[in-house]
Write a protein that holds these residues in place. Structure first.
Motif, PDB file in Angstrom:
ATOM      1  N   GLU A  50      21.355 -20.272  60.321  1.00 14.84           N
ATOM      2  CA  GLU A  50      20.282 -19.645  61.090  1.00 14.84           C
ATOM      3  C   GLU A  50      20.345 -19.936  62.588  1.00 14.84           C
ATOM      4  O   GLU A  50      19.614 -19.324  63.362  1.00 14.84           O
ATOM      5  CB  GLU A  50      18.919 -20.119  60.556  1.00 14.84           C
ATOM      6  CG  GLU A  50      18.709 -19.878  59.068  1.00 14.84           C
ATOM      7  CD  GLU A  50      18.708 -18.398  58.729  1.00 14.84           C
ATOM      8  OE1 GLU A  50      18.290 -17.596  59.593  1.00 14.84           O
ATOM      9  OE2 GLU A  50      19.132 -18.042  57.599  1.00 14.84           O
ATOM     10  N   THR A  51      21.196 -20.864  63.008  1.00 14.79           N
ATOM     11  CA  THR A  51      21.198 -21.308  64.409  1.00 14.79           C
ATOM     12  C   THR A  51      22.577 -21.137  65.022  1.00 14.79           C
ATOM     13  O   THR A  51      23.570 -21.627  64.473  1.00 14.79           O
ATOM     14  CB  THR A  51      20.776 -22.782  64.519  1.00 14.79           C
ATOM     15  OG1 THR A  51      19.476 -22.938  63.952  1.00 14.79           O
ATOM     16  CG2 THR A  51      20.750 -23.227  65.974  1.00 14.79           C
ATOM     17  N   THR A  52      22.630 -20.463  66.171  1.00 15.52           N
ATOM     18  CA  THR A  52      23.891 -20.218  66.874  1.00 15.52           C
ATOM     19  C   THR A  52      23.913 -20.955  68.204  1.00 15.52           C
ATOM     20  O   THR A  52      23.017 -20.765  69.032  1.00 15.52           O
ATOM     21  CB  THR A  52      24.089 -18.715  67.131  1.00 15.52           C
ATOM     22  OG1 THR A  52      24.188 -18.035  65.884  1.00 15.52           O
ATOM     23  CG2 THR A  52      25.354 -18.468  67.932  1.00 15.52           C
ATOM     24  N   TRP A  53      24.920 -21.792  68.403  1.00 11.23           N
ATOM     25  CA  TRP A  53      25.207 -22.345  69.721  1.00 11.23           C
ATOM     26  C   TRP A  53      26.271 -21.517  70.429  1.00 11.23           C
ATOM     27  O   TRP A  53      26.237 -21.367  71.625  1.00 11.23           O
ATOM     28  CB  TRP A  53      25.739 -23.781  69.595  1.00 11.23           C
ATOM     29  CG  TRP A  53      24.763 -24.821  69.206  1.00 11.23           C
ATOM     30  CD1 TRP A  53      23.470 -24.647  68.786  1.00 11.23           C
ATOM     31  CD2 TRP A  53      24.999 -26.236  69.188  1.00 11.23           C
ATOM     32  NE1 TRP A  53      22.899 -25.857  68.509  1.00 11.23           N
ATOM     33  CE2 TRP A  53      23.811 -26.862  68.743  1.00 11.23           C
ATOM     34  CE3 TRP A  53      26.100 -27.034  69.496  1.00 11.23           C
ATOM     35  CZ2 TRP A  53      23.697 -28.249  68.601  1.00 11.23           C
ATOM     36  CZ3 TRP A  53      25.994 -28.407  69.354  1.00 11.23           C
ATOM     37  CH2 TRP A  53      24.810 -29.013  68.923  1.00 11.23           C
ATOM     38  N   ALA A  54      27.246 -21.003  69.674  1.00  7.80           N
ATOM     39  CA  ALA A  54      28.456 -20.397  70.244  1.00  7.80           C
ATOM     40  C   ALA A  54      29.093 -21.373  71.225  1.00  7.80           C
ATOM     41  O   ALA A  54      29.203 -21.105  72.418  1.00  7.80           O
ATOM     42  CB  ALA A  54      28.149 -19.067  70.906  1.00  7.80           C
ATOM     43  N   PRO A  55      29.548 -22.538  70.736  1.00  6.96           N
ATOM     44  CA  PRO A  55      30.008 -23.609  71.626  1.00  6.96           C
ATOM     45  C   PRO A  55      31.379 -23.319  72.211  1.00  6.96           C
ATOM     46  O   PRO A  55      32.248 -22.760  71.557  1.00  6.96           O
ATOM     47  CB  PRO A  55      30.053 -24.824  70.705  1.00  6.96           C
ATOM     48  CG  PRO A  55      30.381 -24.248  69.361  1.00  6.96           C
ATOM     49  CD  PRO A  55      29.668 -22.912  69.322  1.00  6.96           C
ATOM     50  N   SER A  56      31.537 -23.717  73.448  1.00  7.69           N
ATOM     51  CA  SER A  56      32.838 -23.592  74.084  1.00  7.69           C
ATOM     52  C   SER A  56      33.258 -24.968  74.578  1.00  7.69           C
ATOM     53  O   SER A  56      33.443 -25.874  73.773  1.00  7.69           O
ATOM     54  CB  SER A  56      32.784 -22.551  75.203  1.00  7.69           C
ATOM     55  OG  SER A  56      34.087 -22.255  75.682  1.00  7.69           O
ATOM     56  N   GLY A  57      33.389 -25.167  75.889  1.00 10.65           N
ATOM     57  CA  GLY A  57      33.861 -26.453  76.383  1.00 10.65           C
ATOM     58  C   GLY A  57      32.852 -27.559  76.183  1.00 10.65           C
ATOM     59  O   GLY A  57      31.648 -27.328  76.051  1.00 10.65           O
ATOM     60  N   LEU A  58      33.354 -28.805  76.160  1.00  6.27           N
ATOM     61  CA  LEU A  58      32.452 -29.946  76.031  1.00  6.27           C
ATOM     62  C   LEU A  58      32.964 -31.115  76.856  1.00  6.27           C
ATOM     63  O   LEU A  58      34.117 -31.141  77.301  1.00  6.27           O
ATOM     64  CB  LEU A  58      32.265 -30.341  74.562  1.00  6.27           C
ATOM     65  CG  LEU A  58      33.460 -30.859  73.749  1.00  6.27           C
ATOM     66  CD1 LEU A  58      33.658 -32.357  73.954  1.00  6.27           C
ATOM     67  CD2 LEU A  58      33.246 -30.600  72.277  1.00  6.27           C
ATOM     68  N   ALA A  59      32.082 -32.083  77.058  1.00  4.93           N
ATOM     69  CA  ALA A  59      32.426 -33.289  77.807  1.00  4.93           C
ATOM     70  C   ALA A  59      31.699 -34.469  77.194  1.00  4.93           C
ATOM     71  O   ALA A  59      30.538 -34.349  76.783  1.00  4.93           O
ATOM     72  CB  ALA A  59      32.030 -33.143  79.272  1.00  4.93           C
ATOM     73  N   PHE A  60      32.381 -35.606  77.118  1.00  5.79           N
ATOM     74  CA  PHE A  60      31.711 -36.855  76.779  1.00  5.79           C
ATOM     75  C   PHE A  60      31.396 -37.550  78.100  1.00  5.79           C
ATOM     76  O   PHE A  60      32.293 -37.928  78.845  1.00  5.79           O
ATOM     77  CB  PHE A  60      32.604 -37.741  75.903  1.00  5.79           C
ATOM     78  CG  PHE A  60      31.862 -38.902  75.302  1.00  5.79           C
ATOM     79  CD1 PHE A  60      31.527 -40.006  76.056  1.00  5.79           C
ATOM     80  CD2 PHE A  60      31.475 -38.890  73.967  1.00  5.79           C
ATOM     81  CE1 PHE A  60      30.826 -41.069  75.517  1.00  5.79           C
ATOM     82  CE2 PHE A  60      30.770 -39.949  73.412  1.00  5.79           C
ATOM     83  CZ  PHE A  60      30.449 -41.043  74.181  1.00  5.79           C
ATOM     84  N   TYR A  61      30.113 -37.690  78.396  1.00  3.78           N
ATOM     85  CA  TYR A  61      29.692 -38.219  79.698  1.00  3.78           C
ATOM     86  C   TYR A  61      29.415 -39.710  79.549  1.00  3.78           C
ATOM     87  O   TYR A  61      28.415 -40.109  78.939  1.00  3.78           O
ATOM     88  CB  TYR A  61      28.449 -37.489  80.182  1.00  3.78           C
ATOM     89  CG  TYR A  61      27.995 -37.928  81.561  1.00  3.78           C
ATOM     90  CD1 TYR A  61      28.690 -37.521  82.697  1.00  3.78           C
ATOM     91  CD2 TYR A  61      26.884 -38.749  81.724  1.00  3.78           C
ATOM     92  CE1 TYR A  61      28.293 -37.920  83.964  1.00  3.78           C
ATOM     93  CE2 TYR A  61      26.475 -39.146  82.988  1.00  3.78           C
ATOM     94  CZ  TYR A  61      27.181 -38.741  84.099  1.00  3.78           C
ATOM     95  OH  TYR A  61      26.786 -39.147  85.355  1.00  3.78           O
ATOM     96  N   ASP A  62      30.294 -40.540  80.100  1.00  2.93           N
ATOM     97  CA  ASP A  62      30.148 -41.983  79.959  1.00  2.93           C
ATOM     98  C   ASP A  62      29.944 -42.663  81.302  1.00  2.93           C
ATOM     99  O   ASP A  62      30.257 -43.845  81.475  1.00  2.93           O
ATOM    100  CB  ASP A  62      31.346 -42.582  79.228  1.00  2.93           C
ATOM    101  CG  ASP A  62      32.662 -42.361  79.966  1.00  2.93           C
ATOM    102  OD1 ASP A  62      32.688 -41.567  80.926  1.00  2.93           O
ATOM    103  OD2 ASP A  62      33.672 -42.980  79.576  1.00  2.93           O
ATOM    104  N   ASP A  63      29.367 -41.931  82.248  1.00  3.24           N
ATOM    105  CA  ASP A  63      29.111 -42.463  83.584  1.00  3.24           C
ATOM    106  C   ASP A  63      27.640 -42.859  83.703  1.00  3.24           C
ATOM    107  O   ASP A  63      26.785 -42.321  83.009  1.00  3.24           O
ATOM    108  CB  ASP A  63      29.479 -41.418  84.637  1.00  3.24           C
ATOM    109  CG  ASP A  63      29.676 -42.028  86.013  1.00  3.24           C
ATOM    110  OD1 ASP A  63      28.660 -42.313  86.675  1.00  3.24           O
ATOM    111  OD2 ASP A  63      30.832 -42.220  86.411  1.00  3.24           O
TER     112      ASP A  63
END
Length: 441
Positions: free
Chosen positions: A320-333
């Motif tokens: 029932e839920t769409t993100w349509a994900p593309s790029g991602l980042a792990f933010y460790d700052d």
């Protein structure tokens, strides 16, 4: 109840022909997933980084458009003093990273960057549908090793995808990885160097789902190669017909990869009619497409809980839920304090940025990131190493978001994708497409 894909396969008596619309590896019960013969030791251990312990909000940052007037930007990466950008219908541009960090009221334009590669500089390049000039990565030793790596779609006796290496000093371009299946959609396309100095390559199913269960096809897979395109060390053994470059398979259309501070790969991929996923990869993992894709109550697909040989994701958004994900980042700052150690996922159809907090599943400590209006992913059938909480940011503010990338000084940059023919709700804006910088408020 509608028949699941498993029941349909069993009822139709699908043959083993891999390209005829049926699926490989189907037994009399309707399903058999490919598994490797041997994998490297899985060095999984409890995270040595502090899980996210705050709830991110839009008020934590100020958003500034730093480049305007782009044509469907697809990927962005920083190296030394440079920022490299691809445009799906074009080539590769280079911007000064300090200029992006300093831009204020007046954004830069495309011509403020240097064109490194034109579209026609990429042999056999094509841009059908969602294909074109996609991912970009920079050699880990840049600028001493002045090499760019570009993933793009080709038309050479059929649609495919290719990764090339470009020497900025010698102006030499060399193919390092070819024969990646391609199509109008589902080309994958993100590439990145990991902490192991291997190049990680994400490929889609090229509209032929059966290929994702063929470990020799390079489709629907995460590949891991050296800068020369050879299999990286400690490769997975998929048998005589498998490609040792394949790290995981069974993916539909992965378009985002990042790494935790511990070096563990995290990917995002598009699901079928929602069912988008965020996965923490295991070597030799089979993520099930297109034989299964959901939980025990999914009306159309078998669930991960039914197949011990499948590797489940940490997030599946459900039917029932769409993100349509593309790029991602792990933010460790620490620069944006409340955003530290979240995974940020760019959303296309959803027109949003998602902040995902990962908490070790066996950690009994309370995590304040679980509070607020976040969506909790902790079902028993999901990846048992983590539980996840996702918060939605900037919904509808920037339109389609293609990528999010950490930049110098702890800043984050997002790419919009509003000129790709799919925008709505008032987009594209006059200054689209854009690079938007997120600074601590």
């Amino acid at each position: 109840m509608p028949p699941t894909r498993r029941r349909v396969l069993a009822a139709t008596g699908c043959s083993l022909a891999p390209l005829a619309g049926c699926l490989t590896g189907v037994d009399s019960d309707g399903l058999e997933l490919v598994t490797p013969e041997a994998t490297p030791d899985d060095d999984w251990s409890e995270p040595d980084w502090r899980p996210a312990d705050a709830t991110p909000t839009e008020d934590d940052v100020d958003a500034t458009t730093v480049v305007a007037g782009l044509e469907i930007p697809w990927d962005l990466t920083f190296a030394d003093d440079d920022a490299f950008l691809t445009e799906r219908d074009g080539g590769v541009r280079r911007f000064d990273a300090d200029a992006l960090a300093a831009a204020d009221e007046t954004p830069l334009g495309p011509d403020d960057g240097e064109t490194i590669l034109e579209a026609e500089d990429l042999p056999d390049r094509a841009a059908p549908g969602e294909g074109g000039t996609l991912g970009i990565a920079v050699h880990p030793d840049y600028p001493d090793a002045s090499e760019l790596f570009v993933y793009y779609t080709t038309d050479d006796d059929g649609t495919g995808n290719r990764v090339v290496r470009y020497d900025l000093e010698g102006d030499d371009l060399e193919t390092i990885l070819d024969d990646i299946p391609g199509a109008t959609t589902h080309n994958g396309g993100r590439i990145a160097f990991g902490p192991d100095d291997a190049l990680w390559v994400l490929t889609g199913d090229a509209e032929e789902p059966a290929l994702t269960q063929d470990p020799g096809s390079r489709a629907g897979a995460v590949l891991r190669v050296t800068p020369d395109g050879d299999p990286a060390s400690e490769s997975v053994d998929w048998g005589d017909d498998g490609d040792p470059r394949t790290y995981t398979l069974g993916h539909r259309n992965p378009q985002g990869i990042a790494f935790t501070p511990q070096g563990t790969p995290v990917i995002a991929e598009h699901g079928p009619v929602a069912r988008d996923e965020l996965s923490i990869l295991r070597p030799g993992g089979n993520y099930g497409w297109d034989l299964l894709r959901g939980g025990p109550n999914d009306p159309d697909y078998d669930g991960y809980d039914e197949h011990d040989e499948a590797t489940p994701p940490v997030v599946n958004t459900g039917p029932e839920t769409t993100w349509a994900p593309s790029g991602l980042a792990f933010y460790d700052d620490e620069t944006i304090e409340t955003w530290e150690n979240h995974v940020f996922v760019a959303g296309l159809t959803s027109n949003a940025l998602y902040a995902v907090a990962l908490q070790p599943a066996d950690d009994g400590a309370e995590n304040s990131a679980e509070s607020g209006d976040g969506t909790r992913y902790d079902d028993d059938w999901l990846d048992d190493r983590f539980e996840a909480t996702a918060h939605t940011l900037f919904e509808g503010e920037f339109g389609r978001i293609r990528h999010v990338e950490p930049g110098p000084d702890g800043l984050l940059y997002i790419l919009t994708s509003n000129r790709d023919g799919r925008a709505g709700d008032g987009f594209p804006l006059e200054d689209d497409d854009r690079i938007v910088r997120l600074d601590p408020a």
